[in-house]
Design a protein around this motif. Structure first.
Motif, PDB file in Angstrom:
ATOM      1  N   VAL A   1      47.288  34.307  46.572  1.00  0.00           N
ATOM      2  CA  VAL A   1      45.983  34.720  47.089  1.00  0.00           C
ATOM      3  C   VAL A   1      46.222  35.845  48.088  1.00  0.00           C
ATOM      4  CG1 VAL A   1      46.018  32.957  48.911  1.00  0.00           C
ATOM      5  CG2 VAL A   1      43.837  33.944  48.206  1.00  0.00           C
ATOM      6  N   THR A   2      45.310  36.822  48.107  1.00  0.00           N
ATOM      7  CA  THR A   2      45.469  37.995  48.957  1.00  0.00           C
ATOM      8  C   THR A   2      44.214  38.193  49.802  1.00  0.00           C
ATOM      9  OG1 THR A   2      46.933  39.108  47.378  1.00  0.00           O
ATOM     10  CG2 THR A   2      45.779  40.510  48.958  1.00  0.00           C
TER      11      THR A   2
ATOM     12  N   GLN B   1      36.023  43.891  58.303  1.00  0.00           N
ATOM     13  CA  GLN B   1      35.873  43.330  56.962  1.00  0.00           C
ATOM     14  C   GLN B   1      37.218  42.860  56.410  1.00  0.00           C
ATOM     15  OE1 GLN B   1      34.211  45.986  54.047  1.00  0.00           O
ATOM     16  NE2 GLN B   1      33.705  44.333  52.625  1.00  0.00           N
ATOM     17  N   ALA B   2      37.266  41.610  55.959  1.00  0.00           N
ATOM     18  CA  ALA B   2      38.433  41.039  55.290  1.00  0.00           C
ATOM     19  C   ALA B   2      37.936  40.327  54.038  1.00  0.00           C
ATOM     20  CB  ALA B   2      39.169  40.068  56.214  1.00  0.00           C
ATOM     21  N   VAL B   3      38.519  40.674  52.890  1.00  0.00           N
ATOM     22  CA  VAL B   3      38.035  40.159  51.608  1.00  0.00           C
ATOM     23  C   VAL B   3      39.152  39.369  50.932  1.00  0.00           C
ATOM     24  CG1 VAL B   3      36.993  40.749  49.385  1.00  0.00           C
ATOM     25  CG2 VAL B   3      36.552  42.186  51.404  1.00  0.00           C
ATOM     26  N   ILE B   4      38.792  38.221  50.372  1.00  0.00           N
ATOM     27  CA  ILE B   4      39.758  37.340  49.726  1.00  0.00           C
ATOM     28  C   ILE B   4      39.772  37.595  48.220  1.00  0.00           C
ATOM     29  CG2 ILE B   4      40.437  34.923  49.345  1.00  0.00           C
ATOM     30  CD1 ILE B   4      38.825  34.231  51.867  1.00  0.00           C
ATOM     31  N   TYR B   5      40.984  37.757  47.669  1.00  0.00           N
ATOM     32  CA  TYR B   5      41.167  37.962  46.231  1.00  0.00           C
ATOM     33  C   TYR B   5      42.209  36.976  45.714  1.00  0.00           C
ATOM     34  CZ  TYR B   5      38.955  42.525  47.103  1.00  0.00           C
ATOM     35  OH  TYR B   5      38.101  43.521  47.480  1.00  0.00           O
ATOM     36  N   ALA B   6      42.036  36.537  44.474  1.00  0.00           N
ATOM     37  CA  ALA B   6      43.035  35.677  43.841  1.00  0.00           C
ATOM     38  C   ALA B   6      44.215  36.521  43.382  1.00  0.00           C
ATOM     39  CB  ALA B   6      42.426  34.942  42.655  1.00  0.00           C
TER      40      ALA B   6
ATOM     41  N   ALA C   1      42.929  45.222  40.775  1.00  0.00           N
ATOM     42  CA  ALA C   1      42.077  45.116  39.582  1.00  0.00           C
ATOM     43  C   ALA C   1      40.709  44.538  39.938  1.00  0.00           C
ATOM     44  CB  ALA C   1      42.765  44.239  38.540  1.00  0.00           C
ATOM     45  N   GLN C   2      40.701  43.478  40.771  1.00  0.00           N
ATOM     46  CA  GLN C   2      39.422  42.867  41.163  1.00  0.00           C
ATOM     47  C   GLN C   2      38.603  43.818  42.029  1.00  0.00           C
ATOM     48  OE1 GLN C   2      39.975  38.542  42.426  1.00  0.00           O
ATOM     49  NE2 GLN C   2      42.089  39.105  41.945  1.00  0.00           N
TER      50      GLN C   2
ATOM     51  N   GLY D   1      30.868  47.014  39.636  1.00  0.00           N
ATOM     52  CA  GLY D   1      29.668  46.193  39.652  1.00  0.00           C
ATOM     53  C   GLY D   1      28.647  46.680  40.661  1.00  0.00           C
ATOM     54  N   GLU D   2      29.149  47.186  41.802  1.00  0.00           N
ATOM     55  CA  GLU D   2      28.238  47.700  42.826  1.00  0.00           C
ATOM     56  C   GLU D   2      27.517  48.950  42.352  1.00  0.00           C
ATOM     57  OE1 GLU D   2      30.742  48.301  46.166  1.00  0.00           O
ATOM     58  OE2 GLU D   2      30.999  46.147  46.579  1.00  0.00           O
ATOM     59  N   ARG D   3      28.167  49.707  41.443  1.00  0.00           N
ATOM     60  CA  ARG D   3      27.539  50.938  40.955  1.00  0.00           C
ATOM     61  C   ARG D   3      26.565  50.690  39.801  1.00  0.00           C
ATOM     62  NH1 ARG D   3      32.936  52.935  41.677  1.00  0.00           N
ATOM     63  NH2 ARG D   3      33.342  52.614  39.445  1.00  0.00           N
TER      64      ARG D   3
END
Length: 341
Positions: A213-214, A222-227, A235-236, A243-245
């Motif tokens: 996990v990263t 801002q801190a975002v969690i990624y698998a 990639a995520q 998706g935001e666009r």
């Protein structure tokens, strides 16, 4: 270096919960490090903290390990944590001591009455023989730490860490100055390690090999969690930006049907009540464990009052088991509540 005989010594298992951060915020002056950050670290996780220099990775690391308190929010650390630290400055090493003294002078490694022995994974070993496993010569054993290269200092620190039990391994820029063989060894050790790992690193290949996990610290709090590791994070992140666009028209939310037999958050009323009372149960058990541990720390208790010693030991084992179960229940119910639509 014979990798087959070397491994990190995983001590007694920690509780399932290692750290739980809820709405944590932290700033230094005008610089916002974290804003309303929440995450849960559980036993066996391999957590990578990534981001540009100065963004606050070390601050988050210190908060996760209880070394620093946030300005707001709550931090709950798990029970039975036994931490080993491999830091980028190798600060655990005194540059004026010899390699020999660096090992025999450690309280955890010292063998009483045997100046040429060190305790390695519960067994006494000759200092020079143990150093040779990390590619140090007999002549280097009496040399000062300050005479070593960066890679050699890393190997010496690794020798100390591998001799001692731990269940939480903290690695702050561990690959700095490492030669290829030591880097490969470190990756193998982490893969086989039974405990929890937190690593701060810019080494993308290393992170891909060890992280599950990263947390990406992106500035501005801002801190975002990624698998996954570095490549998974990238990639995520690309997918999220795509998706935001997207310009899909948002669909109106549908009202979920009411379920009379359920409490809020998808829990039954019994489960909701249990979830509400568990923090108090956990706090009580932790307090009782602390008192029993303090009582059993008396080295003369067994000789002076053997019955009391036995009862206290049995009570400690019972409460540790109860605490582990309570933490397991809390995590399960929290996950269920969080997953509810």
């Amino acid at each position: 270096m014979n990798h087959d005989d070397l491994n990190l010594w995983s001590g007694q298992k920690s509780g399932r919960l290692v750290a739980d951060l809820a709405d944590v915020s932290k700033r230094y002056g005008y610089k916002l490090i974290l804003r309303n950050f929440s995450m849960r670290l559980v036993r066996g996780d391999r957590l990578a903290l990534v981001g540009p220099n100065g963004v606050g990775k070390t601050t988050l690391l210190r908060i996760l390990t209880g070394a620093e308190t946030p300005d707001s929010g709550t931090v709950k650390l798990g029970t039975g944590l036994d931490m080993a630290v491999f830091d980028q400055n190798r600060s655990a090493l005194d540059p004026e001591l010899s390699l020999w003294e660096s090992l025999t002078g450690s309280a955890e490694m010292r063998v009483s009455g045997r100046a040429d022995q060190v305790m390695v994974r519960g067994q006494p070993r000759h200092v020079v023989g143990y150093l040779k496993e990390f590619l140090f010569s007999e002549a280097q054993a009496r040399a000062p730490v300050k005479s070593l290269s960066g890679g050699e200092r890393a190997r010496l620190l690794l020798a100390r860490l591998m001799a001692q039990p731990s269940n939480l391994l903290v690695l702050d820029e561990p690959t700095n100055d490492l030669d290829i063989e030591t880097l490969d060894l470190l990756q193998e050790l982490i893969s086989d390690y039974d405990g929890t790992v937190i690593v701060v690193s810019h080494d993308r290949d290393f992170l891909d090999r060890v992280a599950t996990v990263t947390v990406a610290m992106e500035g501005g709090g801002q801190a975002v969690i990624y698998a996954g590791g570095w490549s998974d994070y990238q990639a995520q992140r690309r997918e999220n930006r795509a998706g935001e666009r997207a310009t899909d028209k948002p669909k109106p939310a549908k009202s979920a049907p009411k379920q009379a037999e359920k409490a809020p958050d998808g829990l039954t009323f019994t489960e909701a009540h249990r979830l509400k009372e568990l923090p108090g149960v956990i706090a009580r058990l932790e307090a009782e464990i602390a008192k029993l541990t303090e009582l059993l720390s008396d080295p003369d208790l067994f000789t002076r009052e053997p019955v009391k010693f036995r009862k206290a030991t049995d009570a400690l084992v019972e409460r540790q088991a109860a605490l582990a179960q309570a933490e397991e229940d809390w995590l399960t119910l929290e996950d269920k509540a969080s997953a509810a639509p």
